[in-house]
Design an enzyme around this catalytic site. Structure first.
Site, PDB file in Angstrom:
ATOM      1  N   ASP A 256     -58.351  16.372  29.977  1.00 14.99           N
ATOM      2  CA  ASP A 256     -57.963  16.502  28.497  1.00 14.99           C
ATOM      3  C   ASP A 256     -59.863  15.666  28.325  1.00 14.99           C
ATOM      4  O   ASP A 256     -59.775  14.208  29.012  1.00 14.99           O
ATOM      5  CB  ASP A 256     -57.007  15.594  28.394  1.00 14.99           C
ATOM      6  CG  ASP A 256     -57.063  14.522  26.838  1.00 14.99           C
ATOM      7  OD1 ASP A 256     -58.136  14.875  25.894  1.00 14.99           O
ATOM      8  OD2 ASP A 256     -56.470  14.239  26.047  1.00 14.99           O
TER       9      ASP A 256
ATOM     10  N   GLY B  74     -50.244  13.740  21.836  1.00 17.34           N
ATOM     11  CA  GLY B  74     -49.171  12.617  23.516  1.00 17.34           C
ATOM     12  C   GLY B  74     -49.053  13.605  24.522  1.00 17.34           C
ATOM     13  O   GLY B  74     -48.125  12.932  25.346  1.00 17.34           O
ATOM     14  N   LYS B  75     -49.833  14.239  24.742  1.00 17.57           N
ATOM     15  CA  LYS B  75     -49.535  15.429  25.664  1.00 17.57           C
ATOM     16  C   LYS B  75     -49.723  14.590  27.005  1.00 17.57           C
ATOM     17  O   LYS B  75     -49.074  14.452  28.530  1.00 17.57           O
ATOM     18  CB  LYS B  75     -50.577  16.288  25.617  1.00 17.57           C
ATOM     19  CG  LYS B  75     -50.621  17.685  24.811  1.00 17.57           C
ATOM     20  CD  LYS B  75     -51.470  18.489  25.255  1.00 17.57           C
ATOM     21  CE  LYS B  75     -52.960  18.398  24.606  1.00 17.57           C
ATOM     22  NZ  LYS B  75     -53.414  18.362  23.537  1.00 17.57           N
ATOM     23  N   THR B  76     -51.280  13.391  27.261  1.00 19.55           N
ATOM     24  CA  THR B  76     -51.704  13.084  28.247  1.00 19.55           C
ATOM     25  C   THR B  76     -50.157  11.872  29.225  1.00 19.55           C
ATOM     26  O   THR B  76     -50.471  11.766  29.816  1.00 19.55           O
ATOM     27  CB  THR B  76     -53.438  11.882  28.125  1.00 19.55           C
ATOM     28  OG1 THR B  76     -53.812  13.173  28.178  1.00 19.55           O
ATOM     29  CG2 THR B  76     -53.187  11.929  29.331  1.00 19.55           C
ATOM     30  N   SER B  77     -50.455  11.470  27.570  1.00 19.69           N
ATOM     31  CA  SER B  77     -49.314  10.557  27.572  1.00 19.69           C
ATOM     32  C   SER B  77     -47.632  10.657  28.163  1.00 19.69           C
ATOM     33  O   SER B  77     -47.307   9.871  29.785  1.00 19.69           O
ATOM     34  CB  SER B  77     -48.796   9.436  26.340  1.00 19.69           C
ATOM     35  OG  SER B  77     -50.678   8.896  25.807  1.00 19.69           O
TER      36      SER B  77
ATOM     37  N   THR C 253     -56.829   9.359  20.912  1.00 21.71           N
ATOM     38  CA  THR C 253     -56.888  10.901  20.990  1.00 21.71           C
ATOM     39  C   THR C 253     -57.449  11.238  19.873  1.00 21.71           C
ATOM     40  O   THR C 253     -59.237  12.033  19.919  1.00 21.71           O
ATOM     41  CB  THR C 253     -55.965  11.803  20.904  1.00 21.71           C
ATOM     42  OG1 THR C 253     -55.581  11.201  22.589  1.00 21.71           O
ATOM     43  CG2 THR C 253     -56.879  13.184  20.947  1.00 21.71           C
TER      44      THR C 253
ATOM     45  N   GLY D 209     -53.861  14.784  20.188  1.00 20.72           N
ATOM     46  CA  GLY D 209     -53.501  13.718  19.227  1.00 20.72           C
ATOM     47  C   GLY D 209     -51.888  13.324  19.524  1.00 20.72           C
ATOM     48  O   GLY D 209     -51.265  12.546  18.886  1.00 20.72           O
TER      49      GLY D 209
END
Length: 569
Positions: free
Chosen positions: A49, A24-27, A501, A22
């Protein structure tokens, strides 16, 4: 604190983004990948993820091999499904034993290989190919991963006994041993992958956090763990920093103050790294256009006639239902940082005010519980010290295993005892004892076992019965397992936040509980800005973006969703 910019972070061939769910790694990984591709670089972005919505973001069907993104020339995206990879790996390990070993032993092996540790190993197995493939090394300027392996996974890969067949499970109670027993032929690839991770000239680890105490503490823990394994080239990115502050608006002032306090008091272990921030954005990162804007701009669209949402079910409605239905054991369940302890306390106090006799048990080391208030309100309270019960459980395992184990096997068992599954089992044993002693009280507990833990205990129990070794499962645990599956007696309240997330993660928790035969009725969406009066246009837009996720939770819970407003606590 500087804004996150690609010219300032020290780009390497491999970039790994890591952080708790949650943050924001992927963002941030996507924004990095798109920005580099827009500058003319050839980029490979690899997602492991399971909560990612990359197919929606890029508007294309993705796979585990690589798809060129039409809207972003130069960008190829690989979307690995670690759950599917884990299922395939699990079957490859177990299939040779089917028909040759008793069914209870097979079930036990299956459950050992169904936890988060195995998913991590399967994910590492999948993306190690992308680290060691020479064609990919020469075909792309940068290879970006939106998750990084944990220290537990990397240590496991380095232990000789991790590569042997299943260690005799009957020596040490419930366990997730055996994760690597089918990957012997890939040992060399893993060694090369781990060496690449540790090479600061080739790899940079980007720790992603939110400006929140729990997220920064988790970043510090991960950083220290990976640093001790030689992964020292690290950078900290704090995502979601509120910059549009309105002094006349109490909500935005409170959020900004709380964030700045968390940043100012971040763990000392993080202060030596290059530090960057990404502003809190008012929009969902639901398409390429918004991904492109993440690192640079935000055009706040005013919400005409903004009003907080009303008429929703509240925590009082949930407590009324728990009281009327006579529930005896109540858990609050969710990922870290969603507010389980605060809500468990609220539920317990609400039940007391309705006339119930209640015992509240907390495992929260941050001590959010106000003991004086709880006791004055008529609650009895106990605390499970996770470190203490974990050490007690470890010592029980060590004393049973040591007489029959080699030094190498004991080294592996010591690493297995550091796994999340082991901690869950230790805590479960502790609160089973509390529930066992409470004859005439409602028990409220601020954490819940995952379905995997329950099935692991189930499998171990049946296995021990078959071989007439029952010392692994105490009576209190044996008695609690069927009670948890009794919907008339037990309720697991799933707690989440109105964001992508946390909702995806909570959905997976629900599926895992259903796998173990536990059906929950109620969900709580905590910290809803959409219930709060604010004059700040930015926060109004942010509140509006919550509505999608609130509606999704209502669908998942068949309308049994209690909303709790954002509070400055």
């Amino acid at each position: 604190m500087k804004a996150f910019n690609l010219s300032g972070i020290g780009l390497t061939k491999y970039l790994f983004f890591t952080g708790k769910g949650g943050v924001g790694k992927t963002s941030v990984a996507c924004a990095t990948a798109v920005s580099l591709a827009d500058k003319g670089a050839k980029i490979l972005l690899i997602s492991t993820d399971p909560a990612s919505n990359l197919q929606d973001v890029f508007g294309q069907t993705l796979d585990g091999h690589g798809i060129a993104i039409k809207e972003v020339p130069g960008l190829t995206v690989v979307n690995l499904d670690p759950e599917q990879a884990a299922a395939e790996y699990r079957e490859s390990v177990i299939s040779p034993y089917r028909g040759k070993l008793p069914e209870s032993v097979i079930q036990n092996m299956e459950e050992q290989l169904s936890g988060s540790c195995t998913v991590e190993i399967a994910a590492f197995n999948a993306f190690s190919d992308f680290i060691t493939d020479e064609k990919k090394q020469t075909g792309f300027d940068h290879i970006i991963f939106d998750t990084a392996p944990t220290g537990h996974t990397l240590r496991m890969l380095q232990l000789p006994s991790a590569w042997s067949t299943f260690i005799d499970e009957s020596t040490r109670g419930a366990s997730c041993l055996g994760q690597l027993s089918g990957l012997e032929e890939r040992k060399g690839i893993y060694k090369q992958a781990v060496a690449t991770l540790s090479d600061g000239d080739k790899t940079r680890l980007i720790l992603v956090s939110r400006p929140e105490t729990t997220a920064l503490n988790e970043a510090a823990r991960s950083s220290h763990e990976l640093m001790s394994l030689g992964i020292k080239n690290q950078t900290l990115v704090i995502n979601g920093v509120l910059q549009q502050v309105d002094e006349q608006d109490s909500v935005s002032s409170q959020i900004h103050g709380k964030q700045q306090s968390a940043i100012k008091n971040m763990p000392e272990g993080l202060t030596g790294f290059p530090l960057f921030n990404v502003p809190l954005r008012s929009y969902n990162l639901s398409n390429v256009a918004n991904i492109r804007r993440l690192l640079s701009e935000d055009e706040v669209q005013p919400v005409a006639g903004y009003k907080p949402i009303t008429g929703e079910k509240s925590l009082d409605n949930l407590i009324d239902d728990l009281y009327a239905s006579g529930k005896r054991v109540i858990f609050t369940m969710g990922k870290g940082g969603v507010g389980k302890t605060t809500l468990a306390t609220g539920i317990a106090l609400g039940l007391v005010s309705r006339g119930a006799k209640v015992h509240l048990t907390t495992t929260d080391p941050a001590n959010h519980l106000n003991y004086d208030l709880a006791v004055k309100s008529g609650l009895t309270v106990s605390r499970i010290d996770e470190a203490e019960v974990l050490e007690k459980y470890k010592n029980e395992v060590r004393s049973t295993a040591a007489p029959t184990m080699s030094a190498e096997d004991m080294e592996y068992i010591e690493e297995d005892l550091r796994s999340p599954c082991t901690q869950e089992i230790a805590v479960f044993k502790a609160f089973a004892e509390i529930v066992d002693k409470a004859d005439n009280e409602v028990i409220v507990i601020d954490t819940a076992p995952t379905g995997h833990t329950l099935l692991l205990l189930d499998a171990t129990q049946s296995y021990h019965k078959e071989v007439e070794r029952t010392q692994g499962i105490p009576d209190s645990v044996s008695k609690l397992l069927p009670r948890l599956r009794n919907a008339r007696e037990t309720e697991v309240v799933i707690v989440t936040l109105p964001e992508a997330t946390p909702v995806f993660e909570a959905e997976r928790l629900q599926v895992d509980l259903q796998r173990a035969g536990i059906n929950n009725k109620w969900w709580v969406v905590n910290s809803c800005l959409s219930l709060v009066e604010t004059q700040n246009p930015f926060l109004q837009a942010k509140a509006q973006s919550e509505l999608t996720w609130i509606e999704r939770v209502k669908q998942l819970s068949s309308g049994n969703t209690a909303l709790v407003e954002w509070k400055n606590i």
